[in-house]
Design a protein around this motif. Sequence first.
Motif, PDB file in Angstrom:
ATOM      1  N   ILE A   1      72.326  45.528  34.657  1.00 39.48           N
ATOM      2  CA  ILE A   1      73.281  44.580  35.229  1.00 39.48           C
ATOM      3  C   ILE A   1      73.925  43.791  34.095  1.00 39.48           C
ATOM      4  O   ILE A   1      73.226  43.179  33.280  1.00 39.48           O
ATOM      5  CB  ILE A   1      72.584  43.631  36.229  1.00 39.48           C
ATOM      6  CG1 ILE A   1      71.913  44.450  37.328  1.00 39.48           C
ATOM      7  CG2 ILE A   1      73.566  42.618  36.790  1.00 39.48           C
ATOM      8  CD1 ILE A   1      71.002  43.656  38.230  1.00 39.48           C
TER       9      ILE A   1
ATOM     10  N   GLU B   1      73.390  52.434  37.380  1.00 38.25           N
ATOM     11  CA  GLU B   1      72.193  53.003  37.976  1.00 38.25           C
ATOM     12  C   GLU B   1      71.459  53.849  36.933  1.00 38.25           C
ATOM     13  O   GLU B   1      71.954  54.887  36.510  1.00 38.25           O
ATOM     14  CB  GLU B   1      72.636  53.886  39.145  1.00 38.25           C
ATOM     15  CG  GLU B   1      71.641  54.060  40.229  1.00 38.25           C
ATOM     16  CD  GLU B   1      72.289  54.764  41.406  1.00 38.25           C
ATOM     17  OE1 GLU B   1      72.539  55.968  41.288  1.00 38.25           O
ATOM     18  OE2 GLU B   1      72.534  54.096  42.413  1.00 38.25           O
TER      19      GLU B   1
ATOM     20  N   LEU C   1      68.206  49.172  37.479  1.00 40.30           N
ATOM     21  CA  LEU C   1      69.627  48.855  37.390  1.00 40.30           C
ATOM     22  C   LEU C   1      69.886  48.072  36.108  1.00 40.30           C
ATOM     23  O   LEU C   1      69.157  47.124  35.789  1.00 40.30           O
ATOM     24  CB  LEU C   1      70.083  48.011  38.582  1.00 40.30           C
ATOM     25  CG  LEU C   1      69.938  48.633  39.960  1.00 40.30           C
ATOM     26  CD1 LEU C   1      70.312  47.618  41.040  1.00 40.30           C
ATOM     27  CD2 LEU C   1      70.778  49.877  40.093  1.00 40.30           C
TER      28      LEU C   1
ATOM     29  N   VAL D   1      77.249  47.044  37.417  1.00 39.49           N
ATOM     30  CA  VAL D   1      75.899  47.470  37.763  1.00 39.49           C
ATOM     31  C   VAL D   1      75.820  48.979  37.542  1.00 39.49           C
ATOM     32  O   VAL D   1      76.547  49.742  38.179  1.00 39.49           O
ATOM     33  CB  VAL D   1      75.553  47.119  39.236  1.00 39.49           C
ATOM     34  CG1 VAL D   1      74.151  47.576  39.575  1.00 39.49           C
ATOM     35  CG2 VAL D   1      75.726  45.626  39.483  1.00 39.49           C
TER      36      VAL D   1
ATOM     37  N   ASN E   1      77.224  41.029  33.034  1.00 41.62           N
ATOM     38  CA  ASN E   1      78.246  40.117  33.545  1.00 41.62           C
ATOM     39  C   ASN E   1      78.956  39.447  32.379  1.00 41.62           C
ATOM     40  O   ASN E   1      78.412  39.342  31.281  1.00 41.62           O
ATOM     41  CB  ASN E   1      77.663  39.089  34.510  1.00 41.62           C
ATOM     42  CG  ASN E   1      76.738  38.117  33.842  1.00 41.62           C
ATOM     43  OD1 ASN E   1      75.765  38.501  33.209  1.00 41.62           O
ATOM     44  ND2 ASN E   1      77.020  36.835  33.983  1.00 41.62           N
TER      45      ASN E   1
ATOM     46  N   TRP F   1      81.086  41.623  37.188  1.00 41.37           N
ATOM     47  CA  TRP F   1      79.738  42.174  37.102  1.00 41.37           C
ATOM     48  C   TRP F   1      79.826  43.694  37.097  1.00 41.37           C
ATOM     49  O   TRP F   1      80.592  44.280  37.864  1.00 41.37           O
ATOM     50  CB  TRP F   1      78.903  41.727  38.309  1.00 41.37           C
ATOM     51  CG  TRP F   1      78.619  40.249  38.305  1.00 41.37           C
ATOM     52  CD1 TRP F   1      79.473  39.242  38.619  1.00 41.37           C
ATOM     53  CD2 TRP F   1      77.393  39.631  37.949  1.00 41.37           C
ATOM     54  NE1 TRP F   1      78.857  38.032  38.483  1.00 41.37           N
ATOM     55  CE2 TRP F   1      77.578  38.234  38.079  1.00 41.37           C
ATOM     56  CE3 TRP F   1      76.160  40.116  37.547  1.00 41.37           C
ATOM     57  CZ2 TRP F   1      76.560  37.333  37.803  1.00 41.37           C
ATOM     58  CZ3 TRP F   1      75.150  39.210  37.284  1.00 41.37           C
ATOM     59  CH2 TRP F   1      75.358  37.828  37.405  1.00 41.37           C
TER      60      TRP F   1
ATOM     61  N   GLU G   1      66.900  45.447  35.765  1.00 38.16           N
ATOM     62  CA  GLU G   1      66.198  44.985  36.960  1.00 38.16           C
ATOM     63  C   GLU G   1      66.038  46.153  37.930  1.00 38.16           C
ATOM     64  O   GLU G   1      67.031  46.662  38.457  1.00 38.16           O
ATOM     65  CB  GLU G   1      67.029  43.856  37.601  1.00 38.16           C
ATOM     66  CG  GLU G   1      66.351  43.134  38.718  1.00 38.16           C
ATOM     67  CD  GLU G   1      67.207  41.976  39.222  1.00 38.16           C
ATOM     68  OE1 GLU G   1      67.484  41.958  40.437  1.00 38.16           O
ATOM     69  OE2 GLU G   1      67.588  41.119  38.407  1.00 38.16           O
TER      70      GLU G   1
ATOM     71  N   TYR H   1      78.199  53.718  38.202  1.00 40.39           N
ATOM     72  CA  TYR H   1      78.319  52.266  38.079  1.00 40.39           C
ATOM     73  C   TYR H   1      79.230  51.702  39.160  1.00 40.39           C
ATOM     74  O   TYR H   1      80.066  52.395  39.718  1.00 40.39           O
ATOM     75  CB  TYR H   1      78.819  51.860  36.684  1.00 40.39           C
ATOM     76  CG  TYR H   1      80.296  52.048  36.448  1.00 40.39           C
ATOM     77  CD1 TYR H   1      81.200  51.017  36.687  1.00 40.39           C
ATOM     78  CD2 TYR H   1      80.801  53.254  35.981  1.00 40.39           C
ATOM     79  CE1 TYR H   1      82.561  51.179  36.464  1.00 40.39           C
ATOM     80  CE2 TYR H   1      82.156  53.420  35.750  1.00 40.39           C
ATOM     81  CZ  TYR H   1      83.024  52.390  35.996  1.00 40.39           C
ATOM     82  OH  TYR H   1      84.363  52.549  35.781  1.00 40.39           O
TER      83      TYR H   1
END
Length: 146
Positions: A130, A62, A128, A60, A132, A58, A125, A48
Amino acid sequence: MDMDKLKQWMELAQKLEKGDFWKSIFDTGDEPASGGMEASKPSRYPAYDLYEREEENWVVLELPGLSKDDVELTLSGNELTVRGIAKPPLNNAVPLHKERFSGPFERTVPLPQLGEQSPVHARFERGLLILNYERMRRKEEQIQIE
């Protein structure tokens, strides 16, 4: 010559002689993937990144080949836990060489500056995950000196 320095040099020479000197220099702490039939679970799966943008943070993660139905997210305090099962891409196939991880996984990610009332938003997405959330912010205030 200082005895401590001599002792350090002797330990270094012993490591070099045993062959684990360079391993200790380049060791990243990750378990190596097997070149054989099974890949071991990486110690930091899923990988991440954490970003700060304007008033939000944020995260992210993987997760290649997974969908939102393969992943479970839980929030406890300021820690996000990601659990799931990475399924092999082909059913009933015998791997000849395997580096990609498949199987159950769990990773806990600290969420810095998460306010008590900050909702965490998540979406998938292109492999990923994601997330936030709005960062906790303190208003400027005067502090009295006692």
